[in-house]
Each structure stands twice: as C-alpha cells, then as structure tokens.
Motif scaffolding. Structure first.
Motif, PDB file in Angstrom:
ATOM      1  N   ASN A 193      33.131  43.877  46.875  1.00  0.00           N
ATOM      2  CA  ASN A 193      32.591  42.534  47.148  1.00  0.00           C
ATOM      3  C   ASN A 193      32.216  42.340  48.611  1.00  0.00           C
ATOM      4  OD1 ASN A 193      32.825  41.707  44.463  1.00  0.00           O
ATOM      5  ND2 ASN A 193      34.952  41.050  44.741  1.00  0.00           N
ATOM      6  N   ARG A 194      32.805  43.103  49.514  1.00  0.00           N
ATOM      7  CA  ARG A 194      32.432  43.015  50.934  1.00  0.00           C
ATOM      8  C   ARG A 194      31.186  43.868  51.139  1.00  0.00           C
ATOM      9  NH1 ARG A 194      38.033  43.859  51.393  1.00  0.00           N
ATOM     10  NH2 ARG A 194      37.608  46.059  51.846  1.00  0.00           N
ATOM     11  N   ARG A 195      30.059  43.188  51.149  1.00  0.00           N
ATOM     12  CA  ARG A 195      28.812  43.947  51.132  1.00  0.00           C
ATOM     13  C   ARG A 195      27.678  43.103  51.702  1.00  0.00           C
ATOM     14  NH1 ARG A 195      29.406  41.087  46.598  1.00  0.00           N
ATOM     15  NH2 ARG A 195      27.562  40.376  45.452  1.00  0.00           N
ATOM     16  N   VAL A 196      26.582  43.785  51.938  1.00  0.00           N
ATOM     17  CA  VAL A 196      25.318  43.147  52.305  1.00  0.00           C
ATOM     18  C   VAL A 196      24.248  43.695  51.365  1.00  0.00           C
ATOM     19  CG1 VAL A 196      23.480  43.166  54.030  1.00  0.00           C
ATOM     20  CG2 VAL A 196      25.790  42.594  54.720  1.00  0.00           C
ATOM     21  N   GLU A 197      23.491  42.817  50.780  1.00  0.00           N
ATOM     22  CA  GLU A 197      22.392  43.213  49.894  1.00  0.00           C
ATOM     23  C   GLU A 197      21.069  42.946  50.600  1.00  0.00           C
ATOM     24  OE1 GLU A 197      24.521  42.339  45.586  1.00  0.00           O
ATOM     25  OE2 GLU A 197      23.183  40.827  46.449  1.00  0.00           O
ATOM     26  N   ILE A 198      20.208  43.937  50.572  1.00  0.00           N
ATOM     27  CA  ILE A 198      18.919  43.850  51.269  1.00  0.00           C
ATOM     28  C   ILE A 198      17.800  44.072  50.251  1.00  0.00           C
ATOM     29  CG2 ILE A 198      17.466  44.793  53.107  1.00  0.00           C
ATOM     30  CD1 ILE A 198      19.984  45.772  54.485  1.00  0.00           C
TER      31      ILE A 198
END
Length: 221
Positions: A193-198
């Motif tokens: 869940n600790r993420r960045v979506e690009i």
C-alpha cells in the motif's frame, strides 16, 4: 600367243579378287581397314566437339543459376511497421516511513524515462498512497510527500514540471489488506500500500483518432 592373252583377260578379274582376299587375310586381327581408320578420327572429333559443347552449356547454366537472385529486383521488402504508442502505467513501491524512492524505485523511474512513449511529452499524473498505520491526516501528508518525491526525481532528469500533476490519496485506496482477518498487523499488505502510481498519457497529437460513430438509419414513416 593369242591363247595366252585370252587366258590373261579371263583371269584378270579373278586375280584381282584373289589379291584383295590375300591382303585382307594378311591384315592383323583387330586392326581397322584403311577406310575404317580414316573414318575413326572424324567420329572421335565429332564426339569430342559434342562433349565440349555439353560442358560449355552446363557451365553456362551453372553461371546463370549462381547469378539469378531469388528476390525479384522490382519487389522491395516491406518496411517494419512502427509500434503504436500506448499510455504507461507504473507503480513505485516505497519503504516503511520512507518519503523518497529507494534504489529499486529509482531504477523503475529511470526505466520510465527511457520509454519512447514518455519522450512524446504527454501529461503525467502521480498518485501518492500510504498504509493505515497513522492518522488520516498523517497518512495523507505521507502520500503527498511520496508523490512529490517522484515528481522531483523526474524533473531533475529533465522533465518539464508543467507536465506533472500530483494527487495525494492517503490510505483511501489500498491494494492489499493492512491487517489480517484475525486483526493482527499485515506487514506485507502495508508494504504494497505504500506506493506511488504514475500514468503517462499520450499527447493529443499522438492519441489515436476515435472510431467514427455509425450513422443511425432514419426510420421510414
């Protein structure tokens, strides 16, 4: 005397025949006669000429076979079609309590920068996410810092800042459980869940044209 001459005239042809038979009998076995010996060189010369002509024809045919191409000169190979660009979706994981991408995350960002679609200059949207380990406000802040860290990395590599939009999502959209069904903590789920979506969209000039809408038939009254 007259009788002797008459006898010689009668015996003349017979004598010539006898002489000819005598010469033939004296010829060695297997030795061709004079006429046959004269005809043999001519026949051999004819056979030699025929063989030489056949060899020349064969060599010419081989030369033609070697110089002949299997590809017609008037047909050129078809050009390789250029692949159609498509939007890019990429997820960058972040370490626990980390506000900047680690080595693995930086490598993924470098891969994004090298993508041909990225070089087209389309708009970029970055969503920051967090787990549910803190308060809503702290998680929202953490998610924003992660998205801004990814944006800053891309800008430092030469990306125009006006292409990028940053959106903080906090813990609102998890992709894995933060806790197990028995209520205990789920570290693996929190890591996901600790993420960045690009997402990198295509610029308007490179976007495929929409399919035409078929015209509806007018009902006949």
């Amino acid at each position: 005397m007259t009788r002797l001459k008459r006898t010689m005239r009668v015996a003349g042809p017979i004598g010539m025949t006898v002489i000819g038979l005598t010469l033939a009998a004296c010829q060695p076995a297997g030795q061709p006669l004079a006429n046959e010996a004269a005809e043999a060189p001519a026949a051999n010369a004819t056979d030699t000429a025929a063989n030489a002509m056949a060899i020349d024809n064969g060599a010419a045919a081989e030369d033609r076979a070697e110089t002949k191409s299997i590809i017609r000169p008037d047909i050129e190979p078809a050009p390789t079609p250029t692949p159609t660009p498509e939007p890019i979706d990429l997820t960058i994981p972040f370490p626990a309590k980390g506000a900047k991408p680690d080595a693995a995350g930086a490598a993924l960002l470098d891969t994004l920068l090298a993508n041909p679609t990225y070089a087209l200059g389309g708009p970029i949207t970055i969503w920051g996410h967090s787990d549910s380990s803190g308060s809503d406000q702290s998680n929202l802040t953490a998610s924003r810092k992660r998205a801004e860290a990814a944006r800053d990395y891309l800008v430092q590599k030469g990306t125009a800042p006006e292409r990028i939009t940053v959106i903080a999502m906090g813990e609102a959209t998890p992709i894995a459980p933060n806790r197990k069904r028995d209520g205990t903590d789920d570290p693996e789920g929190r890591d996901k869940n600790r993420r960045v979506e690009i997402k990198v969209d295509l610029p308007p000039s490179a976007a495929p044209a929409p399919a035409p809408v078929p015209a509806q038939a007018t009902p006949t009254p």
